[in-house]
Design a protein around this motif. Structure first.
Motif, PDB file in Angstrom:
ATOM      1  N   LYS A  35       0.995  -1.000  -0.059  1.00  0.00           N
ATOM      2  CA  LYS A  35       0.023  -0.016  -0.058  1.00  0.00           C
ATOM      3  C   LYS A  35       0.705   1.263   0.173  1.00  0.00           C
ATOM      4  N   SER A  39       1.218   4.130  -2.956  1.00  0.00           N
ATOM      5  CA  SER A  39       0.951   5.495  -2.729  1.00  0.00           C
ATOM      6  C   SER A  39       2.077   6.343  -3.204  1.00  0.00           C
ATOM      7  N   LYS A  90      -9.652  10.206  -8.054  1.00  0.00           N
ATOM      8  CA  LYS A  90     -10.545   8.914  -8.395  1.00  0.00           C
ATOM      9  C   LYS A  90      -9.889   7.752  -7.879  1.00  0.00           C
ATOM     10  N   TRP A  91      -8.766   7.504  -8.498  1.00  0.00           N
ATOM     11  CA  TRP A  91      -8.208   6.059  -8.394  1.00  0.00           C
ATOM     12  C   TRP A  91      -7.594   5.733  -7.311  1.00  0.00           C
ATOM     13  N   HIS A  92      -7.226   6.804  -6.563  1.00  0.00           N
ATOM     14  CA  HIS A  92      -6.054   6.684  -5.477  1.00  0.00           C
ATOM     15  C   HIS A  92      -6.611   7.245  -4.186  1.00  0.00           C
ATOM     16  N   THR A  94      -9.771   8.152  -2.816  1.00  0.00           N
ATOM     17  CA  THR A  94     -11.237   8.373  -2.116  1.00  0.00           C
ATOM     18  C   THR A  94     -11.781   7.021  -2.496  1.00  0.00           C
ATOM     19  N   ASP A  95     -12.784   6.746  -1.277  1.00  0.00           N
ATOM     20  CA  ASP A  95     -13.440   5.427  -1.100  1.00  0.00           C
ATOM     21  C   ASP A  95     -14.882   5.613  -1.361  1.00  0.00           C
ATOM     22  N   ASN A  96     -15.320   6.856  -1.203  1.00  0.00           N
ATOM     23  CA  ASN A  96     -16.738   7.269  -1.180  1.00  0.00           C
ATOM     24  C   ASN A  96     -17.335   6.978  -2.484  1.00  0.00           C
ATOM     25  N   PHE A  97     -18.420   6.007  -2.780  1.00  0.00           N
ATOM     26  CA  PHE A  97     -18.719   5.771  -4.171  1.00  0.00           C
ATOM     27  C   PHE A  97     -19.434   7.013  -4.504  1.00  0.00           C
ATOM     28  N   GLU A 100     -16.626   9.249  -5.786  1.00  0.00           N
ATOM     29  CA  GLU A 100     -15.778   8.734  -6.824  1.00  0.00           C
ATOM     30  C   GLU A 100     -16.571   8.619  -8.143  1.00  0.00           C
ATOM     31  N   ASP A 167     -21.288  -0.528  -6.866  1.00  0.00           N
ATOM     32  CA  ASP A 167     -19.883  -0.923  -6.911  1.00  0.00           C
ATOM     33  C   ASP A 167     -19.335  -0.236  -8.029  1.00  0.00           C
ATOM     34  N   ASP A 169     -16.398  -0.552  -8.969  1.00  0.00           N
ATOM     35  CA  ASP A 169     -15.636  -1.421  -9.987  1.00  0.00           C
ATOM     36  C   ASP A 169     -16.238  -2.719 -10.848  1.00  0.00           C
TER      37      ASP A 169
END
Length: 525
Positions: A35, A39, A90-92, A94-97, A100, A167, A169
């Motif tokens: 991880k 980063s 977007k890719w690296h 944030t995890d908020n759907f 994102e 999701d 993805d």
């Protein structure tokens, strides 16, 4: 012009950097980065792309002279940086759907707008400065706005992506995705084709086919990306797309399709003009070979006043973007001319003084001559009356009563001489004799008659001026009549009036003797 190899060096070097960054992005496939390592890699990729974009922006802003092309290229650069930031977040990061999702939607804004702006910029290539866009192209911003609106409202119609179970993805493409892909690729391909057609008109030899080769390379990449074939699957669309945009414009510069600032150094070295370009801190950026800058204290004064004269040189300063331009003007010839003008001015002043004195002397001489002329004329006119006075003076003796009568006669002739001279001077000035002047002469004459006890009065009712001859002849007749009756008359009435449009003088003495004189024709009745 720079060697051809220099352009190819930049092209190859930029492509190698693109491959290196793509390799960094695929390192997980070969090394299994953790991880922290991922980063660090993502941050390095972001800054490499950002530095390359900013470096290219600084470069084309220094080289390209066309303000229209510069405006569109700067907008493209801003969208490229925006694309890079959105992609990275977007890719690296944030995890908020929901966040994102909208970052991903923003990813398509540059994809829609950059090709359109690229086409607008290409339209200005190899065009005069007053060229304006074809009005048919104005429909494109409207279509682009509709596409962007549809992208951001995808959650309502799902025509761009269809997500499974919220999701990010897991998704499938919709019809809008195909429309945007066709829009982006077709407009970009059309702009390259348009640019290639321009190359055919202005270039010859191998340069004519250079853009067609580049067009084929772009087509190969888009097809390979769509079918996930190498290099489409290896080179990221954002990086490759931006690289193709940059290379297309560098090709325009290389093929001299747009005007650039690349000969300024040679111009400075060979120009006879004396000027220097300095930055805002006073550091010299470029200068011609013969220019001599003023001292530091004088430079401060030049910065404040924008003009400085030092010896035989005059310096002018004008602010430009990020600095100043100073040019040196040789004023030695002007100084010599000014000295000559000062000497000429001094000589002219001396000559002017001499001429003024000559004019004064000439005017004085002419005034004396005119005075003598008038005196001679008056003496001629009054010669008879003066002789009469002389005879009367010679006849003075011891008889007081006789002397009194003689002096009265002399006084009468003196008043006549004075007023007649006044009428002659008025006539010499080129003027007719006004009724007021006639009244003035009569007033003084009749005042003198009253002194001898004569009851006398006069009236002048004419309104028009009299000619010189008419007025003098009238006054002469009056004088001769008065010399006859001034001793014996007790009452005298004189009237000057108009009769049938002609001036008439009427004299009545002691209510018995009367004289009437038609002043326009002459004669006494």
């Amino acid at each position: 012009m720079r060697p051809v190899s220099y352009f190819w060096q930049k092209l190859i070097l930029s492509f190698l950097v693109l491959l290196f960054v793509s390799f960094l992005q695929h390192m997980d496939l070969y090394t299994g980065l953790g991880k922290v390592g991922s980063s660090v890699r993502d941050i390095c990729v972001f800054y490499i792309y950002l530095i390359l974009l900013i470096g290219w922006g600084i470069s084309f802003n220094k080289r390209i002279r066309s303000p229209q092309i510069l405006a569109f290229l700067n907008l493209i650069l801003i969208l490229m940086v925006f694309w890079l930031i959105v992609r990275t977040l977007k890719w690296h990061f944030t995890d908020n759907f929901l966040l994102e999702t909208y970052l991903w939607y923003s990813y398509y804004v540059p994809m829609i707008l950059i090709p359109m702006l690229h086409l607008f910029a290409v339209s200005f290539a190899h065009q005069p400065e007053d060229y304006t866009l074809n009005k048919k192209l104005f429909v494109l911003p409207g279509i682009a706005f509709i596409l962007i609106l549809l992208v951001y409202t995808n959650n309502l119609h799902s025509q761009l992506f269809r997500f499974t179970d919220n999701d990010i993805d897991h998704y499938t493409y919709g019809a809008l995705y195909v429309v945007i892909l066709i829009w982006s690729s077709s407009i970009y391909m059309f702009s390259l084709l348009f640019l290639s057609k321009k190359c055919e008109k202005v270039l010859s030899g191998s340069k004519r086919y250079f853009m067609y080769s580049f067009l084929a390379l772009v087509l190969i990449y888009f097809v390979s990306y769509f079918y996930h074939v190498f290099p489409g699957s290896f080179l990221e669309l954002l990086a490759a797309y931006n690289w193709l945009i940059i290379i297309s414009w560098e090709s325009c510069v290389h093929l001299e399709m747009i005007p650039i600032n690349k000969y300024h150094r040679q111009f400075f070295e060979s120009s006879n003009l004396r000027f220097v370009i300095i930055d805002s801190d006073g550091r010299i950026c470029d200068r011609s070979k013969d220019v001599m800058l003023p001292e530091k204290e004088d430079m401060k004064k030049l910065m404040d006043d924008h003009v400085l004269q030092k010896g035989e040189s005059r310096y002018h300063l004008y602010p430009i973007s990020c600095g100043y331009i100073i040019w040196q003007e040789d004023i030695s010839e002007i100084s010599e001319l000014m000295e000559q003008l000062k000497a000429d001015e001094k000589d002219l002043k001396a000559r002017n003084t001499l001429i003024t004195e000559e004019i004064k002397a000439r005017n004085k001489h002419e005034k004396i001559l005119e005075t003598n002329r008038l005196y001679s004329m008056l003496m001629t006119e009054m010669e008879g009356a003066l002789q009469t006075i002389g005879r009367l003076t010679d006849g003075l003796g011891d008889d007081l009563e006789k002397n009194r009568m003689t002096l009265a006669h002399i006084n009468l002739i003196g008043v006549y001489l004075k007023r007649r001279s006044n009428l002659i001077m008025i006539a010499e000035a080129g003027q007719d004799i006004e009724p007021e002047e006639i009244s003035g002469a009569l007033r003084e004459t009749f005042n003198n008659l009253r002194f001898f006890g004569i009851d006398c009065d006069y009236e002048v009712s004419i309104t028009r001026p009299l000619s010189k001859d008419c007025a003098l002849e009238t006054y002469d007749y009056l004088q001769r009549i008065l010399e006859i009756y001034y001793l014996s008359a007790k009452k005298l009435r004189l009237s000057i009036f108009e009769n049938a449009g002609s001036p008439v003088m009427s004299i009545k003495i002691d209510d018995q003797t009367g004289y009437e004189f038609d002043m326009s024709e002459g004669g006494v009745t």
